[in-house]
Design an enzyme around this catalytic site. Structure first.
Site, mmCIF file in Angstrom:
data_model
loop_
_atom_site.group_PDB
_atom_site.id
_atom_site.type_symbol
_atom_site.label_atom_id
_atom_site.label_comp_id
_atom_site.label_asym_id
_atom_site.label_seq_id
_atom_site.Cartn_x
_atom_site.Cartn_y
_atom_site.Cartn_z
ATOM 1 C CB CYS A 44 -3.695 2.672 7.145
ATOM 2 S SG CYS A 44 -4.350 1.048 7.582
ATOM 3 C CG HIS A 49 -2.051 0.904 1.211
ATOM 4 N ND1 HIS A 49 -2.371 1.673 0.108
ATOM 5 C CD2 HIS A 49 -2.997 1.212 2.161
ATOM 6 C CE1 HIS A 49 -3.442 2.391 0.375
ATOM 7 N NE2 HIS A 49 -3.831 2.138 1.607
ATOM 8 C CD GLN A 61 -2.403 4.669 4.807
ATOM 9 O OE1 GLN A 61 -3.467 4.560 4.228
ATOM 10 N NE2 GLN A 61 -2.220 5.545 5.781
ATOM 11 C CG ASP A 98 -4.072 -2.348 8.723
ATOM 12 O OD1 ASP A 98 -5.226 -1.878 8.762
ATOM 13 O OD2 ASP A 98 -3.585 -2.853 7.676
ATOM 14 N NE ARG A 143 -3.313 7.401 1.815
ATOM 15 C CZ ARG A 143 -4.132 6.416 1.413
ATOM 16 N NH1 ARG A 143 -5.078 5.979 2.198
ATOM 17 N NH2 ARG A 143 -3.987 5.851 0.220
HETATM 18 N N1 CP Z 1 -6.238 3.817 4.416
HETATM 19 C C1 CP Z 1 -6.945 3.550 3.318
HETATM 20 O O1 CP Z 1 -6.415 3.113 2.298
HETATM 21 O O2 CP Z 1 -8.257 3.787 3.442
HETATM 22 P P1 CP Z 1 -9.381 3.426 2.379
HETATM 23 O O3 CP Z 1 -9.518 1.922 2.378
HETATM 24 O O4 CP Z 1 -10.621 4.097 2.876
HETATM 25 O O5 CP Z 1 -8.951 3.916 1.041
HETATM 26 N N1 NVA Z 2 -4.704 -4.006 5.571
HETATM 27 C C1 NVA Z 2 -5.898 -3.276 5.251
HETATM 28 C C2 NVA Z 2 -5.551 -1.888 4.840
HETATM 29 C C3 NVA Z 2 -6.748 -1.011 4.523
HETATM 30 C C4 NVA Z 2 -6.366 0.371 4.135
HETATM 31 C C5 NVA Z 2 -6.648 -3.989 4.155
HETATM 32 O O1 NVA Z 2 -6.018 -4.392 3.168
HETATM 33 O O2 NVA Z 2 -7.860 -4.161 4.266
#
Ligand code: CP
Ligand code: NVA
Length: 329
Positions: free
Chosen positions: A271, A134, A137, A230, A316
Site C-alpha cells: 500500500c 482501509h 486502498q 505492509d 488510488r
Molecule cells: N497507502 C496509503 O494510504 O498511503 P498514504 O498514507 O500516503 O495515504
Molecule cells: N498499516 C499502515 C497503512 C498505511 C497506509 C498504517 O496504518 O500506518
C-alpha cells in the site's frame, strides 16, 4: 442496477460483491478518461471536506485531485487547526460539516469515529483509513490485480507481516467478497480478530473464496499470484513497540527467496509508504538502533520487475474518484 447514491463508504463489509465490482468497473472507465484527457467534471459545484488526523501522501492527494477532476471544491482539515475532537464532539462536527459540504472523508483512529461521523451527517462519509480498515486502498489493490491478470476470482493473494492491521483486515474482506484465495503469513500473535475471520469465512461460503493462516512463510506463499506486505508498525502505534515487532516479523520479510517461491508471474503489492531502504528518517533510525536496513520488503523485491507498487499507488486516484462519483452522483 447498482445505485450507490447517498451511501457511506466506511468498510467493505457494508458492500455487496456486485457493488464492489461495479466500483472497480467505474474506476477503470475513469482511468481511461484521465489518460485520454477526457473531461469528467460531473460533480461541478459540489464541495467536499477531507479530515486527516493522521499523515498521508497518497490518500490525501488522490482525494484532492479526484475531487478537482470531478469539478468539486475541497477543504483539507489536518491533524491540527480544527476544533474536532478537542473542543467539539464528532457528532457536532458532523452536523456542521454536513451543512456545508456534499461529502466528508475521514482518516484517523477508531472505526467508531468514522461511524459516528456517518451517523450524524446527512451526507456520504468515506473512510480514508482507520486503525481497523482501509477500504479505499483495497479498490486500488484489486484494480491493479485485475489489470495484471484480467480477472481476480480464484487468484491467490498472500499477505505477509502484521496480519491484524487495517490493510490485512481489509484485504481479507475484499478477497472473501470477490472469491479470491487469501492467505496470511504471520506469527500467531499477529493474526486478525477471530470474529472478523468468522465473518469472512461465511462470505467465502457464498463466493468460493478461502482464507488460510500460516506461520511458515514458504508454505503460505506457495503458488501465490499476488504477494502483499505492509509496514510492521502502523500509524498510531507506540514507537516503543518497534523492537518487539522487528523480532516477531523478521522471518516474514518479503525477499527474493519468498517472491521466487510464488508463481513465476506473481506480482508484488504494497500500500506504501514502505521501509525498503534507509532513505527515510525512521528507516535510518531503525538501522542505527537495530542494524537492519530493509524491513517488510527488501529493496530488491520493491524495485523488481514484478513490483506493481507505483501502478497500485496511481490507482488510488481512479478508485477514490469512483467512490466519490458514485456516492454523490
Ligand atoms: N497507502 C496509503 O494510504 O498511503 P498514504 O498514507 O500516503 O495515504
Ligand atoms: N498499516 C499502515 C497503512 C498505511 C497506509 C498504517 O496504518 O500506518
Amino acid at each position: 442496477m447498482v445505485d450507490l447514491r447517498g451511501r457511506d463508504f466506511l468498510k467493505l463489509l457494508d458492500y455487496t460483491t456486485e457493488e464492489i465490482e461495479y466500483l472497480l468497473h467505474v474506476s477503470m472507465k475513469l482511468k481511461e478518461f484521465k489518460r485520454n484527457g477526457q473531461r469528467h467534471d460531473y460533480l461541478k459545484g459540489k464541495q467536499v471536506a477531507l479530515i486527516f488526523e493522521k499523515d498521508s501522501t497518497r490518500t490525501r492527494c488522490a482525494f484532492e485531485v479526484a475531487a478537482k477532476d470531478l469539478g468539486m471544491g475541497v477543504t483539507y482539515l489536518g491533524p491540527t487547526g480544527s476544533q474536532m475532537g478537542k473542543k467539539e464532539t464528532i457528532a457536532d462536527t458532523a452536523r456542521v460539516l454536513a451543512s456545508m459540504y456534499e461529502g466528508i472523508e475521514y482518516r484517523g483512529f477508531g472505526q467508531d469515529i468514522v461511524q459516528s461521523l456517518a451517523d450524524y451527517s446527512k451526507v456520504p462519509v468515506w473512510n480514508g483509513l482507520t486503525d481497523q480498515f482501509h477500504p479505499t486502498q483495497m479498490l486500488a489493490d484489486i484494480m491493479t490485480v485485475m489489470e495484471e491478470f484480467g480477472s481476480v476470482k480464484g487468484k491467490k493473494l498472500v499477505f505477509c507481516g502484521d496480519a491484524r492491521n487495517n490493510v490485512a483486515n481489509s484485504l481479507m474482506v475484499i478477497c472473501s467478497k470477490l472469491g479470491m484465495h487469501f492467505a496470511c503469513c504471520s506469527p500467531k500473535e499477529l493474526v486478525p480478530e477471530e470474529e472478523l475471520v468468522k465473518t469472512c469465512q461465511e462470505i467465502c461460503k457464498e463466493t468460493g473464496g478461502t482464507i488460510n493462516f500460516y506461520e511458515d512463510i514458504m508454505e503460505g506463499t506457495k503458488d501465490a499470484d499476488c504477494l502483499y506486505t505492509d509496514v510492521w508498525l502502523s500509524m498510531g502505534e507506540d514507537p516503543s513497540l518497534w523492537e518487539k515487532r522487528i523480532n516477531l516479523l523478521k522471518p516474514y520479510q518479503v525477499n527474493k527467496t519468498v517472491l521466487d517461491n510464488c508463481k513465476k508471474n506473481a506480482i508484488f503489492l504494497h500500500c506504501l509508504p514502505s521501509f525498503h531502504n534507509t532513505g527515510t528518517t525512521i528507516g535510518k533510525e531503525i538501522f542505527e538502533k537495530y542494524g537492519i536496513s530493509e524491513m517488510e520488503v527488501t529493496d530488491e523485491v520493491f524495485e523488481s520487475s514484478q513490483s506493481r507498487v507505483f501502478e497500485e499507488a496511481e490507482n488510488r486516484l481512479h478508485t477514490i474518484k469512483a467512490v466519490m462519483l458514485e456516492t454523490l452522483r
